[in-house]
Design a protein around this motif. Structure first.
Motif, mmCIF file in Angstrom:
data_model
loop_
_atom_site.group_PDB
_atom_site.id
_atom_site.type_symbol
_atom_site.label_atom_id
_atom_site.label_comp_id
_atom_site.label_asym_id
_atom_site.label_seq_id
_atom_site.Cartn_x
_atom_site.Cartn_y
_atom_site.Cartn_z
ATOM 1 N N GLU A 141 28.125 -72.477 16.825
ATOM 2 C CA GLU A 141 29.555 -72.694 17.035
ATOM 3 C C GLU A 141 30.263 -71.363 17.242
ATOM 4 O OE1 GLU A 141 29.983 -76.738 14.268
ATOM 5 O OE2 GLU A 141 30.546 -74.782 13.471
ATOM 6 N N LEU A 142 29.829 -70.350 16.520
ATOM 7 C CA LEU A 142 30.446 -69.025 16.617
ATOM 8 C C LEU A 142 30.246 -68.430 18.007
ATOM 9 C CD1 LEU A 142 31.702 -66.586 14.825
ATOM 10 C CD2 LEU A 142 29.372 -65.709 14.937
ATOM 11 N N VAL A 143 29.005 -68.417 18.496
ATOM 12 C CA VAL A 143 28.741 -67.794 19.794
ATOM 13 C C VAL A 143 29.262 -68.660 20.945
ATOM 14 C CG1 VAL A 143 26.732 -66.571 18.910
ATOM 15 C CG2 VAL A 143 26.420 -68.821 19.949
ATOM 16 N N GLY A 144 29.585 -69.918 20.667
ATOM 17 C CA GLY A 144 30.119 -70.788 21.704
ATOM 18 C C GLY A 144 31.627 -70.708 21.858
ATOM 19 N N LEU A 145 32.302 -69.912 21.022
ATOM 20 C CA LEU A 145 33.759 -69.793 21.099
ATOM 21 C C LEU A 145 34.184 -69.104 22.392
ATOM 22 C CD1 LEU A 145 34.586 -68.710 17.429
ATOM 23 C CD2 LEU A 145 35.064 -70.937 18.478
ATOM 24 N N ARG A 146 35.305 -69.562 22.957
ATOM 25 C CA ARG A 146 35.901 -68.943 24.129
ATOM 26 C C ARG A 146 37.272 -68.382 23.756
ATOM 27 N NH1 ARG A 146 31.455 -69.215 25.156
ATOM 28 N NH2 ARG A 146 30.365 -70.219 26.890
ATOM 29 N N LEU A 147 37.760 -67.470 24.576
ATOM 30 C CA LEU A 147 39.055 -66.846 24.278
ATOM 31 C C LEU A 147 40.160 -67.882 24.133
ATOM 32 C CD1 LEU A 147 38.906 -63.693 26.583
ATOM 33 C CD2 LEU A 147 38.923 -63.712 24.082
ATOM 34 N N GLN A 148 40.122 -68.924 24.960
ATOM 35 C CA GLN A 148 41.171 -69.935 24.892
ATOM 36 C C GLN A 148 41.056 -70.817 23.643
ATOM 37 O OE1 GLN A 148 40.790 -72.313 28.407
ATOM 38 N NE2 GLN A 148 38.737 -73.051 27.900
ATOM 39 N N ASP A 149 39.941 -70.722 22.929
ATOM 40 C CA ASP A 149 39.793 -71.488 21.684
ATOM 41 C C ASP A 149 40.560 -70.855 20.526
ATOM 42 O OD1 ASP A 149 38.113 -73.249 22.997
ATOM 43 O OD2 ASP A 149 36.302 -72.128 22.479
ATOM 44 N N LEU A 150 40.983 -69.610 20.704
ATOM 45 C CA LEU A 150 41.732 -68.906 19.661
ATOM 46 C C LEU A 150 43.228 -69.076 19.899
ATOM 47 C CD1 LEU A 150 41.960 -66.915 17.268
ATOM 48 C CD2 LEU A 150 41.726 -65.052 18.926
ATOM 49 N N ALA A 151 43.894 -69.815 19.021
ATOM 50 C CA ALA A 151 45.342 -70.014 19.097
ATOM 51 C C ALA A 151 45.969 -69.239 17.942
ATOM 52 C CB ALA A 151 45.690 -71.492 19.028
ATOM 53 N N ALA A 152 46.278 -67.969 18.192
ATOM 54 C CA ALA A 152 46.750 -67.094 17.123
ATOM 55 C C ALA A 152 48.086 -67.547 16.557
ATOM 56 C CB ALA A 152 46.850 -65.659 17.646
ATOM 57 N N ALA A 153 48.997 -67.975 17.425
ATOM 58 C CA ALA A 153 50.334 -68.372 16.967
ATOM 59 C C ALA A 153 50.271 -69.568 16.016
ATOM 60 C CB ALA A 153 51.220 -68.696 18.172
ATOM 61 N N GLU A 154 49.277 -70.430 16.224
ATOM 62 C CA GLU A 154 49.129 -71.624 15.387
ATOM 63 C C GLU A 154 48.117 -71.435 14.264
ATOM 64 O OE1 GLU A 154 48.141 -74.844 17.946
ATOM 65 O OE2 GLU A 154 49.693 -74.369 19.408
ATOM 66 N N ARG A 155 47.476 -70.238 14.231
ATOM 67 C CA ARG A 155 46.419 -69.964 13.266
ATOM 68 C C ARG A 155 45.359 -71.062 13.319
ATOM 69 N NH1 ARG A 155 48.738 -69.141 7.533
ATOM 70 N NH2 ARG A 155 46.519 -69.338 7.075
ATOM 71 N N ARG A 156 44.884 -71.315 14.536
ATOM 72 C CA ARG A 156 43.933 -72.402 14.767
ATOM 73 C C ARG A 156 42.782 -71.915 15.631
ATOM 74 N NH1 ARG A 156 43.856 -75.705 19.072
ATOM 75 N NH2 ARG A 156 45.981 -75.118 19.619
ATOM 76 N N LEU A 157 41.592 -72.388 15.311
ATOM 77 C CA LEU A 157 40.396 -72.069 16.081
ATOM 78 C C LEU A 157 39.746 -73.393 16.484
ATOM 79 C CD1 LEU A 157 38.919 -69.462 16.953
ATOM 80 C CD2 LEU A 157 37.415 -69.759 14.990
ATOM 81 N N HIS A 158 39.508 -73.562 17.778
ATOM 82 C CA HIS A 158 38.950 -74.820 18.281
ATOM 83 C C HIS A 158 37.438 -74.702 18.431
ATOM 84 C CE1 HIS A 158 38.767 -78.629 20.378
ATOM 85 N NE2 HIS A 158 38.086 -78.058 21.361
ATOM 86 N N VAL A 159 36.720 -75.619 17.821
ATOM 87 C CA VAL A 159 35.263 -75.675 17.931
ATOM 88 C C VAL A 159 34.901 -76.795 18.886
ATOM 89 C CG1 VAL A 159 33.091 -76.009 16.685
ATOM 90 C CG2 VAL A 159 34.987 -74.815 15.578
ATOM 91 N N ARG A 160 34.143 -76.478 19.912
ATOM 92 C CA ARG A 160 33.815 -77.447 20.956
ATOM 93 C C ARG A 160 32.672 -78.366 20.535
ATOM 94 N NH1 ARG A 160 34.939 -74.536 26.663
ATOM 95 N NH2 ARG A 160 36.700 -73.247 25.979
ATOM 96 N N ALA A 161 32.741 -79.598 21.012
ATOM 97 C CA ALA A 161 31.724 -80.595 20.658
ATOM 98 C C ALA A 161 30.345 -80.178 21.143
ATOM 99 C CB ALA A 161 32.103 -81.954 21.242
ATOM 100 N N LEU A 162 30.280 -79.517 22.295
ATOM 101 C CA LEU A 162 29.000 -79.136 22.882
ATOM 102 C C LEU A 162 28.228 -78.162 22.002
ATOM 103 C CD1 LEU A 162 27.180 -79.448 25.381
ATOM 104 C CD2 LEU A 162 28.331 -77.458 26.361
ATOM 105 N N THR A 163 28.946 -77.357 21.232
ATOM 106 C CA THR A 163 28.290 -76.346 20.392
ATOM 107 C C THR A 163 28.131 -76.794 18.949
ATOM 108 O OG1 THR A 163 30.385 -75.262 19.797
ATOM 109 C CG2 THR A 163 29.307 -74.539 21.829
ATOM 110 N N SER A 164 28.712 -77.939 18.584
ATOM 111 C CA SER A 164 28.701 -78.380 17.198
ATOM 112 C C SER A 164 27.513 -79.279 16.901
ATOM 113 C CB SER A 164 30.001 -79.125 16.867
ATOM 114 O OG SER A 164 29.983 -79.606 15.535
ATOM 115 N N LYS A 165 26.929 -79.113 15.735
ATOM 116 C CA LYS A 165 25.807 -79.933 15.320
ATOM 117 C C LYS A 165 26.225 -81.387 15.160
ATOM 118 C CE LYS A 165 22.200 -80.073 11.758
ATOM 119 N NZ LYS A 165 21.701 -79.425 10.510
ATOM 120 N N SER A 166 27.474 -81.624 14.799
ATOM 121 C CA SER A 166 27.976 -82.984 14.615
ATOM 122 C C SER A 166 28.331 -83.657 15.932
ATOM 123 C CB SER A 166 29.208 -82.967 13.709
ATOM 124 O OG SER A 166 30.276 -82.261 14.332
#
Length: 330
Positions: free
Chosen positions: A156-181
């Protein structure tokens, strides 16, 4: 039409099509386990494996061999894959026993459950300090802060993209393709992690900065891989002296600290961690240290607070109140 004499290798692709709910990594593991069974059957029986070879006696002999030549964990992983394949074959009426899986009575190989520990507080702060050293110190520190603050898995960590980081909202988006679940989720960014990521992205990150570019890159601007993260923690193991250190240990540490700090409810932890069942919360979350438990509020705290909120008349013992009520009646 496929039947018991169909080549076992011919049904693998069809099986994985119907198991689209599995992550790419799990599909790869299933394929490897089934091919290992096929190779073992070929060497044992002396012919290419057929679907009909997926029966209790053959599978139990294969699992025993896997436990001997490999490990109990290898045997259990193979059992999971073969049981899933047998269930698929039964559902498709290709190979079954009265409509049921032929392997339904094959027991799962026992594995000693060695739960990975969480880092102690001194170990955690030492790791953060040592990660900031070296040529890629800013990136490595941000990576460690992200694992400790968000509890991500390595892929999940290495699958993060720049657009997944929402600093203003203090949110990090984890994509389904990289998640074990195989489910996407949004995780909360602690302010400490956000500061480290902000400094890394704007001042130290190498490579193109398009929204879909990887968040973590190597010194040449190429995407950071899971193997590179593994090698990083091998170096950090040497720097810190923590002999059993690995990236996944930080996920256990995150879960424990989430509980210690009261960062949310048990359900919140399950959602943030990307677990589908509450059982995994119990596996990852460790008890608070004794010193913290000793300083916690007394079990009588709530009762004493409720007693203080009562009106004076309600604080009197029940017998005294009943006596007063009797005198009034007389």
């Amino acid at each position: 039409m496929r039947d018991e004499h169909t080549s076992l290798l011919e049904v693998i692709d069809s099986f994985l099509v119907h198991r689209h709910d599995l992550s790419p990594a799990t599909q790869a593991n299933y394929r490897l386990a089934i091919r290992s069974f096929a190779d073992w059957t070929t060497a044992t029986v002396g012919r290419p494996p057929e679907v009909g070879d997926l029966e209790p006696g053959t599978v139990e002999a294969f699992l025993a061999d896997r436990r001997t030549t490999g490990s109990a964990q290898c045997a259990r992983s193979a059992w999971v894959a073969l049981r899933s394949l047998a269930r698929f074959l039964a559902e498709r009426r290709i190979h079954h026993e009265l409509g049921e899986s032929t392997l339904r009575m094959v027991r799962m190989p026992r594995v000693k459950d060695e739960v990975r520990r969480a880092l102690s507080d001194p170990e955690m702060w030492l790791l953060i300090e040592r990660a900031a050293e070296g040529e890629q110190g800013s990136r490595d520190a941000a990576l460690v802060w992200t694992l400790l603050g968000c509890g991500l898995r390595r892929e999940e960590l290495v699958g993060l993209r720049l657009q997944d980081l929402a600093a203003a909202e203090r949110r990090l988006h984890v994509r389904a393709l990289t998640s074990k679940s195989v489910h996407s989720r949004d995780v909360t960014l602690p302010i400490e992690t956000l500061k480290a990521l902000d400094a890394y992205v704007h001042d130290h990150r190498v490579g193109s900065a398009e929204p879909d570019d990887p968040l973590f890159t190597d010194r040449h601007g190429h995407p950071l891989t899971g193997n590179a993260v593994r090698k990083l923690f091998e170096r950090l193991k040497t720097r810190t002296g923590i002999r059993d250190l690995c990236a996944h240990m930080l996920r256990h540490t995150w879960a424990t600290n989430f509980h210690r700090s009261g960062s949310g409810s048990r359900f919140d932890m399950q959602v943030e961690g990307g677990w589908t069942t509450g059982r995994m919360v119990e596996r990852y979350c460790k008890a608070r240290p004794f010193e913290e438990r000793r300083k916690a509020p007394s079990p009588f705290t709530a009762s004493r607070a409720a007693q203080k909120e009562k009106r004076p008349a309600e604080k009197r013992p029940s017998q005294q109140r009943s006596g007063l009520d009797g005198n009034r009646a007389a």
